[in-house]
Design a protein around this motif. Sequence first.
Motif, mmCIF file in Angstrom:
data_model
loop_
_atom_site.group_PDB
_atom_site.id
_atom_site.type_symbol
_atom_site.label_atom_id
_atom_site.label_comp_id
_atom_site.label_asym_id
_atom_site.label_seq_id
_atom_site.Cartn_x
_atom_site.Cartn_y
_atom_site.Cartn_z
ATOM 1 N N GLU A 101 0.832 -1.201 0.000
ATOM 2 C CA GLU A 101 0.000 0.000 0.000
ATOM 3 C C GLU A 101 0.868 1.254 0.000
ATOM 4 O OE1 GLU A 101 -4.211 -1.017 1.923
ATOM 5 O OE2 GLU A 101 -2.542 -1.374 3.320
ATOM 6 N N ILE A 102 0.271 2.338 -0.447
ATOM 7 C CA ILE A 102 1.010 3.592 -0.665
ATOM 8 C C ILE A 102 0.588 4.610 0.395
ATOM 9 C CG2 ILE A 102 1.509 5.409 -2.375
ATOM 10 C CD1 ILE A 102 0.587 3.320 -4.541
ATOM 11 N N PHE A 103 1.582 5.212 1.023
ATOM 12 C CA PHE A 103 1.327 6.185 2.099
ATOM 13 C C PHE A 103 2.084 7.477 1.821
ATOM 14 C CE2 PHE A 103 1.083 1.886 3.809
ATOM 15 C CZ PHE A 103 -0.132 1.895 4.496
ATOM 16 N N LEU A 104 1.664 8.529 2.521
ATOM 17 C CA LEU A 104 2.366 9.809 2.415
ATOM 18 C C LEU A 104 3.339 9.964 3.574
ATOM 19 C CD1 LEU A 104 -0.436 12.296 1.367
ATOM 20 C CD2 LEU A 104 1.593 11.656 0.034
ATOM 21 N N ALA A 105 4.492 10.520 3.278
ATOM 22 C CA ALA A 105 5.467 10.826 4.338
ATOM 23 C C ALA A 105 6.146 12.134 3.961
ATOM 24 C CB ALA A 105 6.496 9.697 4.436
ATOM 25 N N ASP A 106 7.113 12.538 4.778
ATOM 26 C CA ASP A 106 7.908 13.715 4.420
ATOM 27 C C ASP A 106 7.000 14.946 4.224
ATOM 28 O OD1 ASP A 106 10.076 15.207 3.558
ATOM 29 O OD2 ASP A 106 10.044 14.407 1.513
ATOM 30 N N ASN A 107 6.251 15.282 5.266
ATOM 31 C CA ASN A 107 5.302 16.416 5.218
ATOM 32 C C ASN A 107 4.317 16.305 4.069
ATOM 33 O OD1 ASN A 107 6.257 17.721 7.474
ATOM 34 N ND2 ASN A 107 7.842 18.812 6.306
ATOM 35 N N GLY A 108 3.904 15.083 3.817
ATOM 36 C CA GLY A 108 2.877 14.886 2.793
ATOM 37 C C GLY A 108 3.396 14.977 1.376
ATOM 38 N N GLN A 109 4.714 14.938 1.157
ATOM 39 C CA GLN A 109 5.254 15.068 -0.206
ATOM 40 C C GLN A 109 5.638 13.718 -0.833
ATOM 41 O OE1 GLN A 109 5.615 17.464 -2.620
ATOM 42 N NE2 GLN A 109 4.063 18.310 -1.236
ATOM 43 N N SER A 110 6.303 12.843 -0.045
ATOM 44 C CA SER A 110 6.796 11.581 -0.616
ATOM 45 C C SER A 110 5.747 10.488 -0.543
ATOM 46 C CB SER A 110 8.025 11.099 0.163
ATOM 47 O OG SER A 110 9.052 12.022 0.034
ATOM 48 N N LEU A 111 5.747 9.640 -1.568
ATOM 49 C CA LEU A 111 4.886 8.453 -1.570
ATOM 50 C C LEU A 111 5.751 7.287 -1.115
ATOM 51 C CD1 LEU A 111 3.312 9.096 -5.077
ATOM 52 C CD2 LEU A 111 2.308 9.642 -2.872
ATOM 53 N N ILE A 112 5.355 6.649 -0.047
ATOM 54 C CA ILE A 112 6.214 5.573 0.471
ATOM 55 C C ILE A 112 5.440 4.255 0.620
ATOM 56 C CG2 ILE A 112 7.774 7.131 1.727
ATOM 57 C CD1 ILE A 112 6.145 5.776 4.260
ATOM 58 N N ARG A 113 6.212 3.174 0.765
ATOM 59 C CA ARG A 113 5.637 1.845 1.043
ATOM 60 C C ARG A 113 6.150 1.406 2.399
ATOM 61 N NH1 ARG A 113 3.633 0.290 -4.161
ATOM 62 N NH2 ARG A 113 4.291 1.999 -5.508
ATOM 63 N N ARG A 114 5.316 0.650 3.085
ATOM 64 C CA ARG A 114 5.779 0.088 4.367
ATOM 65 C C ARG A 114 6.125 -1.389 4.224
ATOM 66 N NH1 ARG A 114 1.137 3.343 7.484
ATOM 67 N NH2 ARG A 114 2.187 5.361 7.437
ATOM 68 N N THR A 115 5.823 -1.949 3.058
ATOM 69 C CA THR A 115 6.166 -3.355 2.779
ATOM 70 C C THR A 115 6.797 -3.401 1.391
ATOM 71 O OG1 THR A 115 3.936 -3.625 1.888
ATOM 72 C CG2 THR A 115 4.304 -4.389 4.153
ATOM 73 N N ASN A 116 7.439 -4.544 1.085
ATOM 74 C CA ASN A 116 8.038 -4.699 -0.251
ATOM 75 C C ASN A 116 7.774 -6.110 -0.762
ATOM 76 O OD1 ASN A 116 9.540 -4.255 -2.588
ATOM 77 N ND2 ASN A 116 11.489 -4.759 -1.591
ATOM 78 N N ASN A 117 6.496 -6.486 -0.738
ATOM 79 C CA ASN A 117 6.154 -7.824 -1.245
ATOM 80 C C ASN A 117 6.393 -7.928 -2.749
ATOM 81 O OD1 ASN A 117 5.375 -8.732 1.287
ATOM 82 N ND2 ASN A 117 3.285 -7.964 1.044
ATOM 83 N N SER A 118 6.427 -6.793 -3.409
ATOM 84 C CA SER A 118 6.603 -6.799 -4.871
ATOM 85 C C SER A 118 8.059 -7.027 -5.252
ATOM 86 C CB SER A 118 6.140 -5.470 -5.450
ATOM 87 O OG SER A 118 7.068 -4.455 -5.101
ATOM 88 N N GLY A 119 8.974 -7.032 -4.282
ATOM 89 C CA GLY A 119 10.389 -7.255 -4.601
ATOM 90 C C GLY A 119 10.997 -6.111 -5.392
ATOM 91 N N GLY A 120 10.392 -4.942 -5.312
ATOM 92 C CA GLY A 120 11.011 -3.754 -5.929
ATOM 93 C C GLY A 120 10.518 -3.415 -7.317
ATOM 94 N N PHE A 121 9.461 -4.092 -7.774
ATOM 95 C CA PHE A 121 8.969 -3.838 -9.136
ATOM 96 C C PHE A 121 7.454 -3.748 -9.197
ATOM 97 C CE2 PHE A 121 13.119 -5.587 -10.220
ATOM 98 C CZ PHE A 121 13.531 -4.659 -11.163
#
Length: 392
Positions: A265-285
Motif C-alpha cells: 500500500e502507498i502512504f504519504l510521508a515527508d510532510n505529505g510530499q513523498s509516496l512511500i511503502r511500508r512493505t516490499n512484497n513486490s520485490g522492488g517492481f
Amino acid sequence: MIRFLTAGESHGPQLTTIIEGVPAGLSLDLNSLNQQMARRQKGYGSGGRMKIERDRVQVTSGVMNGRTTGSPIAINLPNLDYAKWAERKITPITTPRPGHADLTGAVKYGYRELRLSLERASARETAARVAVGAICKQLLAQFGIQVGSYVVSIGDAEAAIPPDMPYADRFSTAEKNDLRCPVETAVDKMRQQVRATMEAKDTVGGVFEVAALNVPAGLGSHVHWDRRLDSLLMWSVGSIQAIKGVEIGTAFANTRLPGSQLHDEIFLADNGQSLIRRTNNSGGFEGGISSGEPIIVRAAMKPIATVLSPRRSVNLADGKEAETVYERSDFTAVPRAAVVGEAMTAITLANALVEKLGGDSIAEMRPRFDKLRQPRLDHLPMDNVEWSFQFS
Ligand code: EPS
C-alpha cells in the motif's frame, strides 16, 4: 547499452571477456575488482580447483590511467590449472553425466568427445561474469546503488531471516562466513548439510537472494516484454550455470496471499510530499519498472551434476549401459553462485541505468540522475480533467 561476451574453456589457457558500453570517466579500482574475484572463490563445499586458481583480472583495453575511456574493455583471466592440462593425455569421456550438458551438447553440436561440452558449459565461465559485474558495481556505486547477496538455504538447511533484519546486516554477516549465510545461528546447520553431502559422496543445491539497494524508481518499462526490468533480471540471473528458477521477491509464496494483503500500500510521508511503502512484497517492481524499494532476486540452484557416486547412464562408445566416471568438481557451489547472482544483477541494473540516463560519460549521467523523477507529489502533477480517447 552495456553488453559483454566471454570466451574460454574451463581448462584452457584463459577466459577472455569484452565489455561494451561502460561510460567514459569511471574511475576503476583494480583492488576492489580483484576483491570481487576473491569473493567468488570462497565457499564451503568447493572442490580442489579453487585451491589452484587465484583469479586476478588483467585489463588490456578500455581503461587508461585508472579511468574508463568509453572503448570496449578487454579482460583476461588466466586459468592457472591450464599448466597441468597442457601436457596431459586426455582420457576420452563417452558416458554423459545426467544433469550436465554432456549429452545435450553432443546432440546439438555432434561432438565425438563429451569433454567439448563440459569445457564450455563449466561454471568456470562465471569468473568472467564476476569481473564484468565488478565493473558494473563500481558504476552503480557512483550513484549510490549497492548490490549484495546471501544464501537462504542449502538443501534442507534454511536460514530463518527475520523479515526486519536490515540488508546491511545480512550482507555483512554473509561476508564473514564461507556459507554466505546471513544468520549466524544458521551457519553450522548449513555447514553440517554440506559436510553430510560430502560424506555421502553427493551434491546439494540451494537458494540465494540478491538485493539491490537505492535503485531509483523508474528503471525498466511496462511497454514491451523485453524492456521489463524484472524479467531481464530473471533472465540474466537464470542464465547462471545450474540456476533453474528465479523469482522476484517472494513471488511463489505470494501466490498464497490474497491481493488485498499482498500489494504494497502507498502512504504519504515527508510532510505529505513523498509516496512511500511500508512493505516490499513486490520485490522492488511494479509493471516491470523499479519502484524505488529494494530489488530482491531469489534463485534456485540445482545440485551440481558431477556426483562422486556413479550415476547410471550409457557409454556412447560401446552402446552399453554404464556408470558415470567422476571428474573433480564441487559438492555445492551455492555460496559462490550468490556472488555470480550479484554480478548478473549489477550488469542488468547498470545497463538499465545507462539506458535511462543516456550519456557517454559519468559526467553526463550525474546531473541527469539528480533530476530523475521521484515518487513525490511535486514530481507527479495530474491534469485531473475529464477526457476522451482520440486515436486519430
Ligand atoms: C565446474 C567444475 C569444477 C569447478 C568449476 C566448475 O572445476 P574442475 O572441473 O576444474 O574441478 O571448480 O568452477 C571453476 C573452475 C570456477 O572457477 O568456479 C563445472 O563443471 O561446472
